[in-house]
Motif scaffolding. Structure first.
Motif, short mmCIF file in Angstrom:
data_model
loop_
_atom_site.label_atom_id
_atom_site.label_comp_id
_atom_site.label_asym_id
_atom_site.label_seq_id
_atom_site.Cartn_x
_atom_site.Cartn_y
_atom_site.Cartn_z
N SER A 50 0.86 -1.44 -0.04
CA SER A 50 -0.03 0.02 -0.15
C SER A 50 0.99 1.32 -0.10
N ASN A 51 2.05 1.12 0.40
CA ASN A 51 2.98 2.41 0.48
C ASN A 51 4.09 2.19 -0.46
N ALA A 52 3.90 1.73 -1.66
CA ALA A 52 4.70 1.42 -2.55
C ALA A 52 5.15 2.80 -3.28
N GLY A 53 4.00 3.77 -3.48
CA GLY A 53 4.22 5.05 -4.02
C GLY A 53 5.04 5.80 -3.38
N GLN A 54 4.90 6.16 -2.08
CA GLN A 54 5.56 6.77 -1.15
C GLN A 54 7.03 6.16 -0.87
#
Length: 70
Positions: A10-14
């Protein structure tokens, strides 16, 4: 041959943004270090030795001291 595509965290973009930011900071630091080297008034051998954490020894140290005043 079976290839499975995993679901990204879920935090891949970050995480990607953080890595890109870190790489940009490292690249900027390298540019600064190259510019500092190009513009130094210091003996280049001495500058590199200091940058690399090394010390001159033996005859080269004597020659460099005579030429570079260190």
């Amino acid at each position: 041959l079976v290839i499975s595509i995993l679901t990204p965290p879920s935090n891949a973009g970050q995480r990607v943004e953080s890595l890109v930011s870190q790489r940009a900071a490292i690249a900027q630091q390298r540019v600064k270090e190259i510019a500092d080297f190009a513009h130094t008034d210091q003996c280049r051998h001495t500058y590199l030795a200091h940058y690399l954490g090394g010390q001159r020894t033996g005859i080269m140290a004597t020659v460099r001291r005579q030429r570079c005043g260190v």
